[in-house]
Scaffold this motif. Structure first.
Motif, PDB file in Angstrom:
ATOM      1  N   VAL A  12      -5.386 -16.006   8.614  1.00  0.00           N
ATOM      2  CA  VAL A  12      -4.228 -15.168   8.924  1.00  0.00           C
ATOM      3  C   VAL A  12      -4.283 -13.848   8.162  1.00  0.00           C
ATOM      4  CG1 VAL A  12      -1.703 -14.996   8.779  1.00  0.00           C
ATOM      5  CG2 VAL A  12      -2.766 -17.168   9.402  1.00  0.00           C
ATOM      6  N   GLY A  13      -4.045 -12.768   8.887  1.00  0.00           N
ATOM      7  CA  GLY A  13      -3.836 -11.453   8.282  1.00  0.00           C
ATOM      8  C   GLY A  13      -2.459 -10.960   8.695  1.00  0.00           C
ATOM      9  N   ILE A  14      -1.846 -10.161   7.838  1.00  0.00           N
ATOM     10  CA  ILE A  14      -0.513  -9.636   8.148  1.00  0.00           C
ATOM     11  C   ILE A  14      -0.566  -8.119   8.092  1.00  0.00           C
ATOM     12  CG2 ILE A  14       1.935  -9.647   7.561  1.00  0.00           C
ATOM     13  CD1 ILE A  14       1.437 -12.290   6.055  1.00  0.00           C
ATOM     14  N   ILE A  15      -0.134  -7.490   9.176  1.00  0.00           N
ATOM     15  CA  ILE A  15      -0.185  -6.034   9.299  1.00  0.00           C
ATOM     16  C   ILE A  15       1.217  -5.486   9.520  1.00  0.00           C
ATOM     17  CG2 ILE A  15      -1.060  -4.092  10.659  1.00  0.00           C
ATOM     18  CD1 ILE A  15      -3.409  -5.846  11.511  1.00  0.00           C
TER      19      ILE A  15
ATOM     20  N   VAL B   6      -5.887 -15.041  13.402  1.00  0.00           N
ATOM     21  CA  VAL B   6      -4.454 -14.854  13.641  1.00  0.00           C
ATOM     22  C   VAL B   6      -3.983 -13.609  12.903  1.00  0.00           C
ATOM     23  CG1 VAL B   6      -2.145 -15.840  13.323  1.00  0.00           C
ATOM     24  CG2 VAL B   6      -4.083 -17.349  13.861  1.00  0.00           C
ATOM     25  N   ILE B   7      -3.319 -12.723  13.625  1.00  0.00           N
ATOM     26  CA  ILE B   7      -2.690 -11.549  13.016  1.00  0.00           C
ATOM     27  C   ILE B   7      -1.194 -11.632  13.258  1.00  0.00           C
ATOM     28  CG2 ILE B   7      -2.368  -9.042  13.180  1.00  0.00           C
ATOM     29  CD1 ILE B   7      -4.954  -9.729  11.740  1.00  0.00           C
ATOM     30  N   LEU B   8      -0.440 -11.548  12.170  1.00  0.00           N
ATOM     31  CA  LEU B   8       1.014 -11.421  12.258  1.00  0.00           C
ATOM     32  C   LEU B   8       1.321  -9.943  12.087  1.00  0.00           C
ATOM     33  CD1 LEU B   8       2.105 -14.387   9.946  1.00  0.00           C
ATOM     34  CD2 LEU B   8       1.708 -14.400  12.422  1.00  0.00           C
ATOM     35  N   PHE B   9       2.124  -9.401  12.965  1.00  0.00           N
ATOM     36  CA  PHE B   9       2.456  -7.975  12.927  1.00  0.00           C
ATOM     37  C   PHE B   9       3.936  -7.819  12.626  1.00  0.00           C
ATOM     38  CE2 PHE B   9       3.636  -3.926  15.008  1.00  0.00           C
ATOM     39  CZ  PHE B   9       2.804  -3.083  14.289  1.00  0.00           C
ATOM     40  N   SER B  10       4.218  -7.126  11.545  1.00  0.00           N
ATOM     41  CA  SER B  10       5.597  -6.874  11.137  1.00  0.00           C
ATOM     42  C   SER B  10       5.941  -5.430  11.465  1.00  0.00           C
ATOM     43  CB  SER B  10       5.732  -7.137   9.632  1.00  0.00           C
ATOM     44  OG  SER B  10       7.019  -6.797   9.185  1.00  0.00           O
ATOM     45  N   SER B  11       6.603  -5.230  12.599  1.00  0.00           N
ATOM     46  CA  SER B  11       6.900  -3.853  13.030  1.00  0.00           C
ATOM     47  C   SER B  11       7.906  -3.178  12.114  1.00  0.00           C
ATOM     48  CB  SER B  11       7.434  -3.848  14.464  1.00  0.00           C
ATOM     49  OG  SER B  11       8.742  -4.387  14.500  1.00  0.00           O
ATOM     50  N   THR B  12       8.739  -3.974  11.434  1.00  0.00           N
ATOM     51  CA  THR B  12       9.711  -3.514  10.446  1.00  0.00           C
ATOM     52  C   THR B  12      10.990  -2.980  11.065  1.00  0.00           C
ATOM     53  OG1 THR B  12       7.855  -2.980   8.983  1.00  0.00           O
ATOM     54  CG2 THR B  12      10.020  -2.195   8.295  1.00  0.00           C
ATOM     55  N   TYR B  13      10.929  -2.388  12.222  1.00  0.00           N
ATOM     56  CA  TYR B  13      12.117  -1.829  12.840  1.00  0.00           C
ATOM     57  C   TYR B  13      13.128  -2.927  13.150  1.00  0.00           C
ATOM     58  CZ  TYR B  13       9.340   2.374  13.492  1.00  0.00           C
ATOM     59  OH  TYR B  13       8.563   3.472  13.281  1.00  0.00           O
ATOM     60  N   GLY B  14      14.400  -2.561  13.078  1.00  0.00           N
ATOM     61  CA  GLY B  14      15.465  -3.501  13.387  1.00  0.00           C
ATOM     62  C   GLY B  14      16.307  -3.006  14.548  1.00  0.00           C
ATOM     63  N   SER B  15      17.270  -3.816  14.903  1.00  0.00           N
ATOM     64  CA  SER B  15      18.121  -3.491  16.045  1.00  0.00           C
ATOM     65  C   SER B  15      18.970  -2.250  15.797  1.00  0.00           C
ATOM     66  CB  SER B  15      19.014  -4.686  16.378  1.00  0.00           C
ATOM     67  OG  SER B  15      19.796  -5.042  15.244  1.00  0.00           O
ATOM     68  N   GLU B  16      19.154  -1.868  14.553  1.00  0.00           N
ATOM     69  CA  GLU B  16      19.975  -0.705  14.222  1.00  0.00           C
ATOM     70  C   GLU B  16      19.189   0.606  14.230  1.00  0.00           C
ATOM     71  OE1 GLU B  16      23.336  -0.975  13.813  1.00  0.00           O
ATOM     72  OE2 GLU B  16      22.962  -3.060  14.378  1.00  0.00           O
ATOM     73  N   ASP B  17      17.872   0.526  14.338  1.00  0.00           N
ATOM     74  CA  ASP B  17      17.045   1.740  14.305  1.00  0.00           C
ATOM     75  C   ASP B  17      17.164   2.499  15.610  1.00  0.00           C
ATOM     76  OD1 ASP B  17      15.763   1.677  11.715  1.00  0.00           O
ATOM     77  OD2 ASP B  17      14.794  -0.149  12.434  1.00  0.00           O
TER      78      ASP B  17
ATOM     79  N   ASN C 152      -2.875  -0.282  18.888  1.00  0.00           N
ATOM     80  CA  ASN C 152      -4.155  -0.747  19.428  1.00  0.00           C
ATOM     81  C   ASN C 152      -5.001  -1.406  18.337  1.00  0.00           C
ATOM     82  OD1 ASN C 152      -6.375  -0.969  21.344  1.00  0.00           O
ATOM     83  ND2 ASN C 152      -7.295   0.700  20.173  1.00  0.00           N
ATOM     84  N   VAL C 153      -5.116  -0.759  17.190  1.00  0.00           N
ATOM     85  CA  VAL C 153      -5.909  -1.336  16.097  1.00  0.00           C
ATOM     86  C   VAL C 153      -5.271  -2.632  15.617  1.00  0.00           C
ATOM     87  CG1 VAL C 153      -6.703  -1.006  13.711  1.00  0.00           C
ATOM     88  CG2 VAL C 153      -6.934   0.846  15.362  1.00  0.00           C
ATOM     89  N   ALA C 154      -3.957  -2.654  15.458  1.00  0.00           N
ATOM     90  CA  ALA C 154      -3.280  -3.866  14.988  1.00  0.00           C
ATOM     91  C   ALA C 154      -3.553  -5.047  15.918  1.00  0.00           C
ATOM     92  CB  ALA C 154      -1.778  -3.621  14.863  1.00  0.00           C
TER      93      ALA C 154
END
Length: 180
Positions: free
Chosen positions: A102-105, A144-155, A170-172
């Motif tokens: 697992v990698g996390i991006i 496995v790559i987990l991607f944390s976009s960080t943005y929330g519903s309030e953004d 694309n890279v992620a």
């Protein structure tokens, strides 16, 4: 594609993963060659909506609720993930670790740091794990790559990392060999 040469045959990712990138960034010029997913422990592509709010942190962003969700998910699933990928390993002498799988991006440095800190605080060996921004994963891969976009519903700022071009996403996505 004016600069350089495009290698059209793609063998790293399952077809379902690279097909997303093919449409996103390559105008369907890539030829997926790995084949479709093999009904693994995780689907090739999955989106989980989080309700957390992102906050400015220095010149970056964090989303503590999203971090907590990822940490809890890994706490619940890491043993099954390692066991599954170990069962696929032909070399029985090689003992796989979560860090091998697992990698996390995240597109945000502060979010990646918060992920690392929180995972470490609950007992994960983050010194061995790949957790970082898309730029730190250039050329790397994990099943496995987990991607944390960080943005929330309030953004609602209207200025997101993916508005600046398709390269980051694309890279992620294309770092994942079996599941994104």
């Amino acid at each position: 594609f004016a600069r350089g040469m495009l290698l059209t045959e793609h063998r790293r990712c399952y077809d379902e993963i690279i097909s997303y990138c093919n449409k996103l960034a390559y105008k369907d010029l890539l030829q997926p060659k790995k084949g479709g997913s093999k009904n693994g422990i995780l689907p090739p592509m999955l989106f989980v909506e989080t309700m957390g709010e992102s906050l400015k942190e220095n010149s970056s962003r964090i989303n503590p609720d999203e971090v907590n969700l990822i940490v809890k998910w890994l706490q619940t699933n890491h043993e099954a993930i390692v066991e599954y990928f170990q069962s696929l390993e032909n070399e029985t002498s090689k003992k796989l670790r979560l860090a091998d799988i697992v990698g996390i991006i995240s597109p945000f440095k502060e979010q990646a740091q918060l992920l690392q800190d929180m995972l470490h605080s609950v007992g994960f060996d983050t010194a061995q794990m790949s957790i970082g921004t898309v730029h730190t994963f250039q050329g790397a891969e994990r099943p496995v790559i987990l991607f944390s976009s960080t943005y929330g519903s309030e953004d609602k700022s209207g200025s997101y990392f993916f508005d600046k071009g398709v390269n980051v996403l694309n890279v992620a996505v294309s770092r994942a060999k079996e599941s994104f």
